[in-house]
Enzyme design. Sequence first.
Site, PDB file in Angstrom:
ATOM      1  N   SER A 192       0.880  -0.610  -0.058  1.00  0.00           N
ATOM      2  CA  SER A 192      -0.196   0.845  -0.226  1.00  0.00           C
ATOM      3  C   SER A 192       0.789   1.489  -0.257  1.00  0.00           C
ATOM      4  CB  SER A 192      -1.170   0.550   1.355  1.00  0.00           C
ATOM      5  OG  SER A 192      -1.402   0.939   1.196  1.00  0.00           O
ATOM      6  N   TYR A 227      -2.752  -0.813  10.467  1.00  0.00           N
ATOM      7  CA  TYR A 227      -3.042  -1.206   9.137  1.00  0.00           C
ATOM      8  C   TYR A 227      -1.404  -0.583   8.512  1.00  0.00           C
ATOM      9  CZ  TYR A 227      -4.520  -0.972   3.833  1.00  0.00           C
ATOM     10  OH  TYR A 227      -4.082  -1.227   2.783  1.00  0.00           O
TER      11      TYR A 227
HETATM   12  P1  NAP Z   1     -11.900  -5.813   0.096  1.00  0.00           P
HETATM   13  O1  NAP Z   1     -12.822  -5.066  -1.392  1.00  0.00           O
HETATM   14  O2  NAP Z   1     -11.826  -5.632   1.927  1.00  0.00           O
HETATM   15  O3  NAP Z   1     -11.659  -7.127  -0.167  1.00  0.00           O
HETATM   16  C1  NAP Z   1     -11.296  -7.368   0.496  1.00  0.00           C
HETATM   17  C2  NAP Z   1     -10.664  -8.892   0.451  1.00  0.00           C
HETATM   18  O4  NAP Z   1     -10.226 -10.292   1.170  1.00  0.00           O
HETATM   19  C3  NAP Z   1     -11.997 -10.244   0.901  1.00  0.00           C
HETATM   20  O5  NAP Z   1     -11.939 -11.186  -0.423  1.00  0.00           O
HETATM   21  C4  NAP Z   1     -11.790 -11.223   1.525  1.00  0.00           C
HETATM   22  O6  NAP Z   1     -12.788 -12.097   1.643  1.00  0.00           O
HETATM   23  C5  NAP Z   1      -9.998 -11.034   1.508  1.00  0.00           C
HETATM   24  N1  NAP Z   1     -10.170 -11.411   3.177  1.00  0.00           N
HETATM   25  C6  NAP Z   1      -9.765 -10.867   4.275  1.00  0.00           C
HETATM   26  N2  NAP Z   1      -9.746 -10.929   5.631  1.00  0.00           N
HETATM   27  C7  NAP Z   1      -9.327 -12.831   5.087  1.00  0.00           C
HETATM   28  C8  NAP Z   1      -9.352 -13.679   5.876  1.00  0.00           C
HETATM   29  N3  NAP Z   1      -8.867 -13.756   7.314  1.00  0.00           N
HETATM   30  N4  NAP Z   1      -8.678 -14.683   4.942  1.00  0.00           N
HETATM   31  C9  NAP Z   1      -8.960 -14.559   3.698  1.00  0.00           C
HETATM   32  N5  NAP Z   1      -9.679 -13.573   2.934  1.00  0.00           N
HETATM   33  C10 NAP Z   1      -9.921 -13.181   3.352  1.00  0.00           C
HETATM   34  O7  NAP Z   1     -10.348  -5.249   0.150  1.00  0.00           O
HETATM   35  P2  NAP Z   1      -9.485  -4.497  -1.729  1.00  0.00           P
HETATM   36  O8  NAP Z   1     -10.300  -3.328  -1.344  1.00  0.00           O
HETATM   37  O9  NAP Z   1      -9.904  -5.233  -2.943  1.00  0.00           O
HETATM   38  O10 NAP Z   1      -8.353  -4.231  -0.825  1.00  0.00           O
HETATM   39  C11 NAP Z   1      -7.007  -5.993  -1.039  1.00  0.00           C
HETATM   40  C12 NAP Z   1      -6.142  -5.979  -0.742  1.00  0.00           C
HETATM   41  O11 NAP Z   1      -5.403  -4.456  -1.544  1.00  0.00           O
HETATM   42  C13 NAP Z   1      -5.884  -5.174   0.471  1.00  0.00           C
HETATM   43  O12 NAP Z   1      -4.410  -5.846   0.415  1.00  0.00           O
HETATM   44  C14 NAP Z   1      -5.482  -3.890   0.775  1.00  0.00           C
HETATM   45  O13 NAP Z   1      -4.596  -4.136   2.348  1.00  0.00           O
HETATM   46  C15 NAP Z   1      -4.883  -3.928  -0.709  1.00  0.00           C
HETATM   47  N6  NAP Z   1      -4.919  -2.118  -0.598  1.00  0.00           N
HETATM   48  C16 NAP Z   1      -6.722  -1.838  -1.368  1.00  0.00           C
HETATM   49  C17 NAP Z   1      -6.586  -0.231  -1.382  1.00  0.00           C
HETATM   50  C18 NAP Z   1      -7.351   0.543  -1.674  1.00  0.00           C
HETATM   51  O14 NAP Z   1      -7.302   1.199  -1.903  1.00  0.00           O
HETATM   52  N7  NAP Z   1      -8.698  -0.616  -1.982  1.00  0.00           N
HETATM   53  C19 NAP Z   1      -5.091   0.227  -1.187  1.00  0.00           C
HETATM   54  C20 NAP Z   1      -3.695  -0.361  -1.102  1.00  0.00           C
HETATM   55  C21 NAP Z   1      -3.245  -1.561  -0.818  1.00  0.00           C
HETATM   56  P3  NAP Z   1     -14.733 -12.005   1.785  1.00  0.00           P
HETATM   57  O15 NAP Z   1     -15.017 -11.230   0.523  1.00  0.00           O
HETATM   58  O16 NAP Z   1     -15.103 -13.640   3.026  1.00  0.00           O
HETATM   59  O17 NAP Z   1     -14.370 -11.668   3.528  1.00  0.00           O
END
Ligand code: NAP
Length: 278
Positions: A169, A182
């Site tokens: 991130s 985080y």
């Molecule tokens: P999201 O929409 O909240 O999706 C999170 C995913 O992780 C979902 O598929 C969820 O599964 C899964 N998950 C959470 N805890 C888990 C566990 N203990 N075991 C297995 N699966 C688990 O998040 P996102 O925005 O796509 O983010 C994905 C990654 O990118 C994360 O690492 C986040 O920190 C990183 N990131 C995001 C952003 C942003 O702006 N969105 C920016 C920088 C980095 P369920 O559907 O079953 O809950």
Amino acid sequence: MQTTIGAGAGRDPGGVPEESTRGRALFDLDGRVALVTGSSRGIGLALASGLAEAGATVVLNGLGADRLEASRRRLADRFGEDRVHAAAFDVTSPEEVRRGVAWIEDSVGPLRILVNNAGIQHRVPLLDLATEDWDRVIAADLTSAFLVGREAALRMVPRGAGKIINVCSVQSDLARPGIAPYTAAKGGLRNLTRAMTAEWAGRGLQVNGLAPGYIDTEMTRGLVEDEAFNAWVRGRTPAGRWGRVQDLVGPAVWLASDGSDYVNGQVVFIDGGMSVVV
Ligand code: NAP
């Protein structure tokens, strides 16, 4: 005089690359098995879809079985049943991770690509932060990459090939108030990427990070809908907009492919320039 440079020594150093190292073949993932954790939605689902588009056989993962199956169905309709699989397991549980990776190896094929993408957010000022919430975020955003990475590398290292992409991130480098666990986890993930590189680069694995900026997903929905925060992101990002999940696909395919075979331990920021301009 011929110099020794390890594998490939003796080839003409300025020579024309062989056919297989040119053009699209470099990014071809045909026949390679990829696990993307946390891919039932958001960034993970887009990355899994992009890897499948490049030819990979993908394994989706998440916690909620129904949502996972719905996403598997969507991708299977596009790429075929035999190219899209689902394994529901908790990436913070050593036992579930062990069983999940073993199932992939036995039922889908040898794991060649791992994207450690699953993660959670928890927004609370440090002074109000409960210890169990700190532990929960560190487990989901940092320890998970160690657990799944170790299990995958146990297979990849003896085979001498594998790609691990840790989804970091901008918070791997930059802090903001209210998201301390985080920020600590994503900073740790950057250094875990380096630690994995120190031990596994010489065994044929490339471990790198992707560091997204602000991307419109369920995780950030509240921020997108918050007018002041939304305007801050657009103003603070040199590209002038939020990121889309598709923005991450090209860099992920590159880091999963032969095109990145000499890229080790790097974290690539996909953030519209946020981390390089004040
Ligand atoms: P999201 O929409 O909240 O999706 C999170 C995913 O992780 C979902 O598929 C969820 O599964 C899964 N998950 C959470 N805890 C888990 C566990 N203990 N075991 C297995 N699966 C688990 O998040 P996102 O925005 O796509 O983010 C994905 C990654 O990118 C994360 O690492 C986040 O920190 C990183 N990131 C995001 C952003 C942003 O702006 N969105 C920016 C920088 C980095 P369920 O559907 O079953 O809950």
